[in-house]
Design a protein around this motif. Structure first.
Motif, mmCIF file in Angstrom:
data_model
loop_
_atom_site.group_PDB
_atom_site.id
_atom_site.type_symbol
_atom_site.label_atom_id
_atom_site.label_comp_id
_atom_site.label_asym_id
_atom_site.label_seq_id
_atom_site.Cartn_x
_atom_site.Cartn_y
_atom_site.Cartn_z
ATOM 1 N N VAL A 37 0.866 -1.181 0.000
ATOM 2 C CA VAL A 37 0.000 0.000 0.000
ATOM 3 C C VAL A 37 0.900 1.227 0.000
ATOM 4 N N ILE A 38 0.704 2.095 -0.975
ATOM 5 C CA ILE A 38 1.521 3.310 -1.080
ATOM 6 C C ILE A 38 0.606 4.515 -0.949
ATOM 7 N N ASP A 39 0.830 5.298 0.075
ATOM 8 C CA ASP A 39 0.078 6.544 0.259
ATOM 9 C C ASP A 39 0.802 7.641 -0.511
ATOM 10 N N THR A 40 0.177 8.143 -1.554
ATOM 11 C CA THR A 40 0.814 9.134 -2.428
ATOM 12 C C THR A 40 0.434 10.571 -2.073
ATOM 13 N N SER A 41 -0.198 10.765 -0.932
ATOM 14 C CA SER A 41 -0.700 12.097 -0.571
ATOM 15 C C SER A 41 0.393 13.159 -0.609
ATOM 16 N N ASP A 42 1.593 12.805 -0.131
ATOM 17 C CA ASP A 42 2.697 13.765 -0.070
ATOM 18 C C ASP A 42 3.807 13.424 -1.063
ATOM 19 N N MET A 43 3.460 12.663 -2.097
ATOM 20 C CA MET A 43 4.462 12.236 -3.075
ATOM 21 C C MET A 43 4.300 12.966 -4.396
ATOM 22 N N ASP A 44 5.419 13.416 -4.962
ATOM 23 C CA ASP A 44 5.390 13.876 -6.347
ATOM 24 C C ASP A 44 5.698 12.660 -7.233
ATOM 25 N N ASP A 45 5.732 12.862 -8.539
ATOM 26 C CA ASP A 45 5.946 11.742 -9.459
ATOM 27 C C ASP A 45 7.269 11.037 -9.210
ATOM 28 N N GLN A 46 8.334 11.822 -8.936
ATOM 29 C CA GLN A 46 9.653 11.228 -8.734
ATOM 30 C C GLN A 46 9.675 10.332 -7.504
#
Length: 289
Positions: A140-149
């Motif tokens: 499970v990856i929470d992308t809330s604070d992730m940019d594409d990189q």
């Protein structure tokens, strides 16, 4: 392992970055299928079973597939019978960020009509129907604070053995008199080095021939230029990966593209193949005289 077959089932909530994740998987050699109904997954994999060109497959499935999420687990179990190692990767996002992204992109949420256009209610409903799948996911990856990189880096961490699978390095030789390759990320001019063309018994050979390569690298300046170039690229490649870059085209140019540039491109290919899995070489102008 050489004969290992891998299947990634990429799923999760709308707006969490599945399109970005799919592009990353394509860049790293996965054969990707978007929006596949889960009940067709095992049938699709069975069609690939006898082929050798589909050892890495990624299937993206989401709420556009509606009620059939209950079929995913059953399909995964069937797919494992075809000797695929299956990983379910679930991309998540918090409600505040999901609402923000939908407002920025002005996209329509798949369940917007069900709640008379209320994105907040649509997001809550989507998470509810996906909760059992989230619990079953391998990652499970929470992308809330992730940019594409950052998302690409996280995917590389959990899906790839090491960075050697991420970067695609393409070395090419060319002749300046035929034009600089438009696709090049780096252009290195080796016309400053002694030219084998002026050695009569080497003129009709190319940098692929040992005699020409030995001549080119018999000079200290050629050896030093190669060492410095390798050192620079070895330093830069990991930095490019961190920034989300997955392909690097290194173009080496001499006058005609037959001798010096070919010898250098071959040396670079030999060096990078020791560390990176996806390395290729092409001599664009070697047949031109």
């Amino acid at each position: 392992m050489e004969n290992e077959k891998n299947l990634v089932v990429l799923t999760g909530v709308s707006g969490a970055g599945k399109s970005t994740a799919m592009r990353f998987l394509e860049d790293t050699g996965y054969y990707c299928i978007d929006n596949m109904p889960p009940e067709l997954m095992s049938t699709f994999i069975s069609l690939l079973e006898n082929g050798n060109n589909y050892s890495k497959v990624a299937i993206v499935t989401d709420v556009r597939s509606s009620h059939v999420f209950k079929d995913i687990i059953e399909s995964v179990q069937e797919i494992e019978n075809y000797n695929y190692l299956v990983k379910i990767v679930y991309l998540d996002i918090n409600d505040k960020e999901a609402l923000k992204r939908y407002k920025l992109t002005r996209r329509k949420h798949p369940f917007a009509d069900k709640f008379n256009g209320s994105i907040s209610q649509a997001i809550a409903y989507e998470k509810e129907i996906l909760s059992s799948l989230r619990a079953r996911a391998d990652h499970v990856i929470d992308t809330s604070d992730m940019d594409d990189q950052k998302l690409r880096a996280r995917l590389a961490q959990i899906l790839l053995n090491n960075d050697s699978e991420v970067m695609n390095i393409h070395c090419m030789s060319f002749g300046f008199k035929h034009g600089i390759p438009a696709e090049a990320d780096f252009v290195i001019d080796v016309r400053c080095l002694p030219n084998p063309y002026w050695v009569e018994n080497l003129r009709n050979k190319t940098g692929m021939d040992k005699e020409v390569s030995d001549y080119v690298f018999s000079f200290d300046q050629s050896k030093e230029l190669l060492d410095r170039l390798i050192s620079l690229l070895d330093f830069l490649n990991p930095l490019y990966i961190k920034e989300g870059k997955s392909q690097l085209v290194i173009a080496i140019g001499c006058t005609g593209g037959n001798h010096r540039s070919v010898a250098f491109a071959e040396k670079l290919k030999q060096h990078f193949s020791k560390k990176w899995d996806n390395v290729s070489v092409n001599h664009r102008d070697i047949e031109r005289r």
